[in-house]
Design a protein around this motif. Structure first.
Motif, PDB file in Angstrom:
ATOM      1  N   VAL A  33       0.847  -1.198   0.000  1.00  0.00           N
ATOM      2  CA  VAL A  33       0.000   0.000   0.000  1.00  0.00           C
ATOM      3  C   VAL A  33       0.880   1.246   0.000  1.00  0.00           C
ATOM      4  O   VAL A  33       1.758   1.388   0.850  1.00  0.00           O
ATOM      5  CB  VAL A  33      -0.933   0.014   1.229  1.00  0.00           C
ATOM      6  CG1 VAL A  33      -1.714   1.315   1.304  1.00  0.00           C
ATOM      7  CG2 VAL A  33      -1.881  -1.175   1.197  1.00  0.00           C
ATOM      8  N   THR A  34       0.625   2.150  -0.949  1.00  0.00           N
ATOM      9  CA  THR A  34       1.353   3.408  -1.020  1.00  0.00           C
ATOM     10  C   THR A  34       0.719   4.447  -0.108  1.00  0.00           C
ATOM     11  O   THR A  34       1.403   5.162   0.608  1.00  0.00           O
ATOM     12  CB  THR A  34       1.358   3.931  -2.476  1.00  0.00           C
ATOM     13  OG1 THR A  34       1.874   2.904  -3.317  1.00  0.00           O
ATOM     14  CG2 THR A  34       2.188   5.191  -2.600  1.00  0.00           C
ATOM     15  N   SER A  35      -0.617   4.530  -0.149  1.00  0.00           N
ATOM     16  CA  SER A  35      -1.332   5.466   0.729  1.00  0.00           C
ATOM     17  C   SER A  35      -2.780   5.033   0.881  1.00  0.00           C
ATOM     18  O   SER A  35      -3.340   4.389  -0.005  1.00  0.00           O
ATOM     19  CB  SER A  35      -1.283   6.900   0.187  1.00  0.00           C
ATOM     20  OG  SER A  35      -2.067   7.028  -0.987  1.00  0.00           O
ATOM     21  N   ILE A  36      -3.345   5.380   2.041  1.00  0.00           N
ATOM     22  CA  ILE A  36      -4.772   5.191   2.288  1.00  0.00           C
ATOM     23  C   ILE A  36      -5.285   6.490   2.890  1.00  0.00           C
ATOM     24  O   ILE A  36      -4.728   6.993   3.863  1.00  0.00           O
ATOM     25  CB  ILE A  36      -5.072   4.022   3.246  1.00  0.00           C
ATOM     26  CG1 ILE A  36      -4.587   2.701   2.664  1.00  0.00           C
ATOM     27  CG2 ILE A  36      -6.575   3.951   3.544  1.00  0.00           C
ATOM     28  CD1 ILE A  36      -4.888   1.483   3.519  1.00  0.00           C
ATOM     29  N   THR A  37      -6.342   7.002   2.308  1.00  0.00           N
ATOM     30  CA  THR A  37      -6.981   8.213   2.809  1.00  0.00           C
ATOM     31  C   THR A  37      -8.416   7.882   3.207  1.00  0.00           C
ATOM     32  O   THR A  37      -9.200   7.422   2.367  1.00  0.00           O
ATOM     33  CB  THR A  37      -6.995   9.313   1.725  1.00  0.00           C
ATOM     34  OG1 THR A  37      -5.662   9.540   1.286  1.00  0.00           O
ATOM     35  CG2 THR A  37      -7.611  10.596   2.263  1.00  0.00           C
ATOM     36  N   ALA A  38      -8.728   8.095   4.470  1.00  0.00           N
ATOM     37  CA  ALA A  38     -10.111   7.886   4.924  1.00  0.00           C
ATOM     38  C   ALA A  38     -10.972   8.996   4.346  1.00  0.00           C
ATOM     39  O   ALA A  38     -10.684  10.176   4.540  1.00  0.00           O
ATOM     40  CB  ALA A  38     -10.176   7.887   6.438  1.00  0.00           C
ATOM     41  N   LEU A  39     -12.008   8.626   3.630  1.00  0.00           N
ATOM     42  CA  LEU A  39     -12.927   9.621   3.066  1.00  0.00           C
ATOM     43  C   LEU A  39     -14.033   9.966   4.053  1.00  0.00           C
ATOM     44  O   LEU A  39     -14.714  10.972   3.898  1.00  0.00           O
ATOM     45  CB  LEU A  39     -13.513   9.101   1.755  1.00  0.00           C
ATOM     46  CG  LEU A  39     -12.473   8.792   0.674  1.00  0.00           C
ATOM     47  CD1 LEU A  39     -13.148   8.207  -0.563  1.00  0.00           C
ATOM     48  CD2 LEU A  39     -11.659  10.022   0.326  1.00  0.00           C
ATOM     49  N   ASP A  40     -14.188   9.115   5.049  1.00  0.00           N
ATOM     50  CA  ASP A  40     -15.162   9.319   6.121  1.00  0.00           C
ATOM     51  C   ASP A  40     -14.397   9.110   7.432  1.00  0.00           C
ATOM     52  O   ASP A  40     -14.383   8.000   7.971  1.00  0.00           O
ATOM     53  CB  ASP A  40     -16.311   8.312   5.999  1.00  0.00           C
ATOM     54  CG  ASP A  40     -17.002   8.410   4.646  1.00  0.00           C
ATOM     55  OD1 ASP A  40     -17.561   9.474   4.353  1.00  0.00           O
ATOM     56  OD2 ASP A  40     -16.947   7.425   3.884  1.00  0.00           O
ATOM     57  N   PRO A  41     -13.717  10.157   7.925  1.00  0.00           N
ATOM     58  CA  PRO A  41     -12.868   9.992   9.109  1.00  0.00           C
ATOM     59  C   PRO A  41     -13.626   9.432  10.310  1.00  0.00           C
ATOM     60  O   PRO A  41     -14.846   9.566  10.420  1.00  0.00           O
ATOM     61  CB  PRO A  41     -12.382  11.413   9.392  1.00  0.00           C
ATOM     62  CG  PRO A  41     -12.494  12.126   8.081  1.00  0.00           C
ATOM     63  CD  PRO A  41     -13.705  11.516   7.410  1.00  0.00           C
ATOM     64  N   GLY A  42     -12.864   8.812  11.192  1.00  0.00           N
ATOM     65  CA  GLY A  42     -13.446   8.213  12.379  1.00  0.00           C
ATOM     66  C   GLY A  42     -13.135   6.735  12.403  1.00  0.00           C
ATOM     67  O   GLY A  42     -12.405   6.223  11.552  1.00  0.00           O
TER      68      GLY A  42
END
Length: 141
Positions: A33-42
């Motif tokens: 995995v290069t990056s993971i961005t939560a689109l719905d934080p929490g």
């Protein structure tokens, strides 16, 4: 087409779960995995989405469809002609350690084609994820 792997980890299941559920930190311990961005934080929850970038694969948005907090979750990605379902399970072992099980299923006409073309890469990425989780939980990363 289904892919999967499992790994025994010499750390309590609760520790493994805490590492695993912190998806935005996965790039710290897995080269898959290069990056993971939560689109719905929490915290992890049904309906939460994350954008994942992986080497050699298109950026994909995954949505959590099932959650058994402290034990397992499933997320799904896809579009017309393809659907990918990934499940992550952490189970305690009798010796105080844990077992992590990872599976990925690709369906649909396009999904089956992609699965056949990327089978080696998919197996490699699942192994990297399992090994990285083990190393992090056991304190090696």
């Amino acid at each position: 087409m289904r892919f999967g792997t499992g790994i025994d980890i010499a750390a309590p299941a609760a520790r493994v779960w805490e590492i695993y559920r912190d998806v935005e930190r996965w790039p710290e311990w897995t080269a898959s995995v290069t990056s993971i961005t939560a689109l719905d934080p929490g915290p992890l929850r049904i309906g939460a989405r994350a954008r994942i970038r992986q080497p050699k694969l298109p950026t994909t948005v995954w949505t959590i469809t099932e959650l058994d907090d402290g034990r397992a979750w499933t997320w799904v990605a896809g579009g017309p002609g393809a659907r990918t379902v990934a499940t992550h399970v952490v189970e305690p072992r009798g010796d105080g350690g844990a077992r992590a099980e990872l599976s990925l299923t690709m369906t649909g006409p396009l999904g089956l084609l992609v699965a056949k073309l990327t089978a080696g890469l998919t197996d490699r990425y699942l192994a990297l994820e399992a090994e990285g989780l083990k190393a992090r939980a056991e304190g090696e990363r």
